[in-house]
Design an enzyme around this catalytic site. Structure first.
Site, PDB file in Angstrom:
ATOM      1  N   GLU A   1      -6.704  -7.839  -0.501  1.00  0.00           N
ATOM      2  CA  GLU A   1      -7.212  -7.845   0.874  1.00  0.00           C
ATOM      3  C   GLU A   1      -8.717  -7.619   0.876  1.00  0.00           C
ATOM      4  OE1 GLU A   1      -5.141  -5.282   3.657  1.00  0.00           O
ATOM      5  OE2 GLU A   1      -3.178  -5.852   2.860  1.00  0.00           O
TER       6      GLU A   1
ATOM      7  N   GLU B   1       0.825  -1.216   0.000  1.00  0.00           N
ATOM      8  CA  GLU B   1       0.000   0.000   0.000  1.00  0.00           C
ATOM      9  C   GLU B   1       0.858   1.266   0.000  1.00  0.00           C
ATOM     10  OE1 GLU B   1      -2.818  -0.247   3.241  1.00  0.00           O
ATOM     11  OE2 GLU B   1      -4.181  -1.368   1.965  1.00  0.00           O
TER      12      GLU B   1
HETATM   13  C1  GAL Z   1      -4.280  -2.717   5.161  1.00  0.00           C
HETATM   14  C2  GAL Z   1      -2.854  -3.216   5.285  1.00  0.00           C
HETATM   15  C3  GAL Z   1      -2.821  -4.481   6.126  1.00  0.00           C
HETATM   16  C4  GAL Z   1      -3.586  -4.270   7.402  1.00  0.00           C
HETATM   17  C5  GAL Z   1      -4.985  -3.796   7.091  1.00  0.00           C
HETATM   18  C6  GAL Z   1      -5.838  -3.522   8.309  1.00  0.00           C
HETATM   19  O1  GAL Z   1      -4.334  -1.426   4.693  1.00  0.00           O
HETATM   20  O2  GAL Z   1      -2.322  -3.487   4.021  1.00  0.00           O
HETATM   21  O3  GAL Z   1      -1.498  -4.819   6.395  1.00  0.00           O
HETATM   22  O4  GAL Z   1      -2.916  -3.330   8.177  1.00  0.00           O
HETATM   23  O5  GAL Z   1      -4.937  -2.622   6.379  1.00  0.00           O
HETATM   24  O6  GAL Z   1      -6.000  -4.654   9.052  1.00  0.00           O
END
Ligand code: GAL
Length: 834
Positions: free
Chosen positions: A253, A184
């Site tokens: 994600e 990110e």
């Molecule tokens: C995303 C990040 C993850 C984790 C998640 C929140 O933005 O890439 O590593 O932090 O947020 O749980």
């Protein structure tokens, strides 16, 4: 001839021939439709399981459950600070045995997406960066900075080389089909401009130059340089597209809920909404999605970041913190995955045709040569609708997608949960009792022989190098007999400003008070009148860190501890600033004595019986116990305690803080409408985290050592060991609900069934509730509605009592006839497991 149209065609042809060439020569490649493995385009279903957040003994079972849930891929970050705790000194053992983890995945026949980073974020301490990096001269994190790039390249190469030596990349016959560089970085690049852009280019080139033979992704990085694939992270990603039409649409994600912070409520995401988000992504050309998290696990030791991230990283994930399927979430997603896989051939072959079926309804149709799959979506958050698709009438519940693998039969609807739910309970283990001993960690003082004294206030992480949460800041002040406050009784006001994260204030060895920050603002101010006497007064501040930040930029500037000012107001001379005085520093005595370990506890005298300290600050406690039988997961119920840390046989379970109750809004939650992390929360007004996972594999049959360090004061005699177990299982099934089985087994004719099954070794002992009609409520709180079939219990009692699993058809005739013709009835049932 150089017209843009011609160029586009030429580029298109090049792309097509490139993807054809790459698909036959390389084992993993991609085109705009998806990742191609051994020449086959795939719809890939992935889930995050972070290896250090469970024990190696748990890995095979977790991965098997992921496979049973329909996953093709396991995704993990690589945790740099776990692997390189000191520069050049590597650690790959135990929970950090990355190669073993990947091989477990391989043995299960699944693929791996390795997010090397090496920046992780992940609510992990310092985002995965080793703290020593902060002290490398000239270091500026995550930008075009030579010391940072050198360190990052060194570690990335180290990991890639280990994978190559072990032949773990798919190009070598191993399971790793994808890697990730950075994490990110897009939003950071946006903030810092050119140096960020240069760093992105450098990182991409460096990664690609490592020749892993498998594609790299960069998540949330719109300008990811070719051939790196930019991917989406979020609660919904249907509207995302990669930066070139030669790249597949990937969602790295899919947030299954959210993390818990100490002081915050516990987030949940309804399974129906999660399935809806995934179905929308797939119907809109998505071909890879990864649940973040599929199993969240535990932030053991001091690995939690934040600061203020809780020890539990459960994440409301499909497999819970303890390694048990969370139902109905796990089961509902398993059914979704089966439905998607039934459509795979059509999905990877063609782009969809989109047709409107109403104001808020659409059909996405994938019509290939020999297959046809359709997704019927109702985006309306309130209304159920009947739509006509290819001359057939379909009922679409609000906020849902129906999946039709033959363009005719609905095998799955995201809002109709066919999977059972389980009611999990934490049950006291009766035959384990603790017999505690206590040891008082006497507050340190400036004149202690082993204290180090300097002028001024020091930044805490620079002193501790994050080897401990704790640092004493100590000074002393002489009070003359002529001080006015001694006569009028208005004690002076001590004000301590700290960058975080928690603080205990002792005056002459007595606790005067405490202060702490929050996940939203880690800073704190202590301000209170303190009792000073004539003569020398000892001011001892215990500053406590609670995990280092894991998000953002400029990690080199992050700090913690009492940075000041520290002032005293109400003396004859008015307000005095102590910040520039002489301050002494010291670590915790108990830590220096290794009181968390077998060796340490025997080095001192402990109090017990009537002398056991209770509800007093700065107490070490220890007890011995034998492991309970069985194999259900274990936890400690710490609700009688304040704040501190726990160790079992020398291994750190993590920080506990039940005294920090959850602030926030906990409302009734509907699956419909846009989800965000504050929508479906629980625990408001209660401890953010009450139970702390004790991995079975950390226990010996007898003589286990449990050590607790309590900072605030608590009652250890109320700590209990509990097992986590399914007390009852439920089903909640509509008549006429889509059923995969009906499509797979009985060519569309079968009626839906309620399937119930107790955990291995348990049987259904009682039908606690059953109603066919219009029952209300959820598992554990079902109630009869105004329509109830009078023989609702009969079929369930007959088929289920005494069984580990059973199933009952959901149709009027099974329950003695239709109790309310014309209404959309369902069966709700709860069965006790024992
Ligand atoms: C995303 C990040 C993850 C984790 C998640 C929140 O933005 O890439 O590593 O932090 O947020 O749980």
């Amino acid at each position: 001839m150089g017209s843009p149209a011609f160029l586009t065609i030429k580029i298109f042809l090049l792309a097509v021939s490139y993807s054809w060439v790459s698909s036959v020569t390389a084992s993993v490649s991609y085109d705009h439709k998806g990742i191609i493995i051994n020449g086959q385009r795939r719809i890939l279903i992935s889930g995050s399981i972070h290896y250090p957040r469970s024990t190696p003994e748990m890995w095979p079972d977790l991965i098997q459950k992921a496979k049973d849930g329909g996953l093709d891929v396991i995704q993990t970050y690589v945790f740099w600070n776990g692997h390189e705790p000191f520069p050049g000194k590597y650690h790959f053992k135990g929970r950090y045995d990355l190669v073993r983890f990947i091989k477990v995945v391989q043995q299960a026949g699944l693929y791996v997406h390795l997010r090397i980073g090496p920046y992780a974020c992940a609510e992990w301490n310092f985002g995965g960066f080793p703290v020593w990096l902060k002290y490398v001269p000239g270091m500026v994190f995550r930008t075009d900075n030579e010391p940072f790039k050198a360190a990052m390249q060194n570690f990335t190469e180290k990991i890639v080389n280990i994978m190559k030596v072990e032949k773990l990349f798919k190009s070598q016959g191993g399971p790793i089909i994808l890697s990730q560089i950075e994490n990110e970085f897009g939003p950071v690049e946006y903030e810092i401009g050119n140096p960020g852009k240069a760093y992105t280019q450098w990182a991409a080139k460096m990664a690609v130059g490592l020749n892993t033979g498998v594609p790299w992704v960069m998540c949330k990085q719109d300008d990811a340089p070719d051939p790196i694939i930019n991917t989406c992270n979020g609660f919904y990603c249907e509207g995302f597209f990669p930066n070139s039409n030669t790249k597949p649409k990937m969602w790295t994600e899919v947030w299954t809920a959210w993390y818990t912070a100490f002081g915050g409520p516990v987030p949940h995401r309804p399974a129906e909404d999660l399935a809806y988000a995934v179905a929308r992504f797939i119907q809109n050309k998505g071909s890879f999605f990864n649940y973040y998290m599929y199993h969240g696990g535990t932030n053991f030791g001091r690995t939690a970041g934040g600061p203020f991230i809780a020890t539990s990283y459960d994440y409301d994930a499909p497999i819970d913190e303890y390694g048990i399927q969370r139902n109905p979430k796990w089961g509902h997603l398993r059914d979704l995955h089966r439905a998607i896989k039934l459509c795979e051939e059509a999905l990877v072959s063609v782009d969809p045709t989109v047709m409107s079926l109403g104001r808020n309804q659409e059909a996405h149709v994938f019509k290939a040569q020999s297959s046809c799959a359709a997704f019927l979506a109702n985006y309306d958050p309130t209304y159920s609708l009947n739509v006509t698709f290819r001359n057939v009438l379909y009922e679409l519940p609000p906020w849902s997608v129906s999946i039709l693998p033959d363009c005719k039969t609905v095998v799955f609807n995201t809002a109709r949960v066919g999977a059972q739910s389980s009611l999990m309970k934490m049950i006291d283990v009766k035959d384990v009792t603790f017999s505690w001993q206590s040891y008082n960690e006497v507050p340190a003082a400036a004149d202690d022989a082993d204290a180090v004294t300097v002028v001024g206030l020091l930044e805490q992480i620079n002193v501790t190098r994050d080897n401990s949460d704790y640092l004493w800041y100590m000074t002393s002040i002489k009070i003359e007999p002529d001080e006015g406050f001694l006569k009028n009784g208005h004690y002076p006001l001590l004000t301590v400003m700290s960058a975080g994260h928690a603080l205990l204030v002792f005056i002459n060895g007595q606790l005067e008070g405490k202060a702490y920050g929050s996940i939203d603002d880690p800073r704190l101010t202590f301000s209170d009148n303190v009792k000073l006497d004539v003569g020398i007064n000892k001011i001892s501040l215990l500053s406590v860190a609670l995990g280092l930040p894991n998000v953002g930029l400029h990690f080199e500037l992050r700090n913690a501890g009492v940075l000041g000012p520290v002032t005293l107001q109400g003396l004859n001379q008015g307000k005095i600033d102590l910040s520039g005085w002489k301050w002494s520093y010291k670590s915790l005595k108990g830590e220096a004595l290794n009181l968390h370990s077998f060796g340490g506890i025997s080095s001192i005298e402990w109090a017990e019986g009537s002398l056991l300290a209770q509800n007093q600050p700065l107490m070490w406690y220890n007890t011995n116990f034998d492991a309970p039988g069985g194999n259900e997961p274990l936890a400690l119920d710490m609700s009688s305690m304040g704040k501190g840390q726990i160790w079992i046989n020398g291994e750190s379970i993590g920080r506990y803080w039940p005294a920090y109750t959850a602030h926030g809004t906990c409302n009734a939650c509907s699956y419909t409408g846009i989800y965000n992390e504050t929508k479906c929360q629980t625990n408001c007004g209660q401890p953010s985290e009450r139970w702390y996972h004790v991995p079975r594999s950390w226990l010996k049959p007898t003589g286990n050592l449990l050590v607790v360090f309590e900072e605030w004061g608590g009652d250890p005699t109320e700590i209990t060991l509990v097992t986590r177990t399914a007390e009852s299982v439920c089903a909640d099934i509509f008549e006429g609900q889509p059923s995969l089985r009906s499509w797979l087994v009985e060519s569309g004719k079968a009626l839906p069934k309620a399937h119930l099954s107790c955990p291995p070794g348990k049987k259904m002992s009682k039908i606690k509730f059953a109603s066919f009609g219009l029952p209300r409520g959820t598992c554990g709180s079902f109630k009869e509605g105004n329509c109830h079939a009078y023989r609702s219990y009969d079929a369930l009692e007959k088929n289920c009592i005494g069984q580990q699993s059973c199933s009952v058809t959901v149709a009027s005739e099974v329950f003695g006839g239709d109790p309310c013709p014309g209404s959309n009835k369902k069966l709700s049932v709860e069965a006790a497991c024992s």
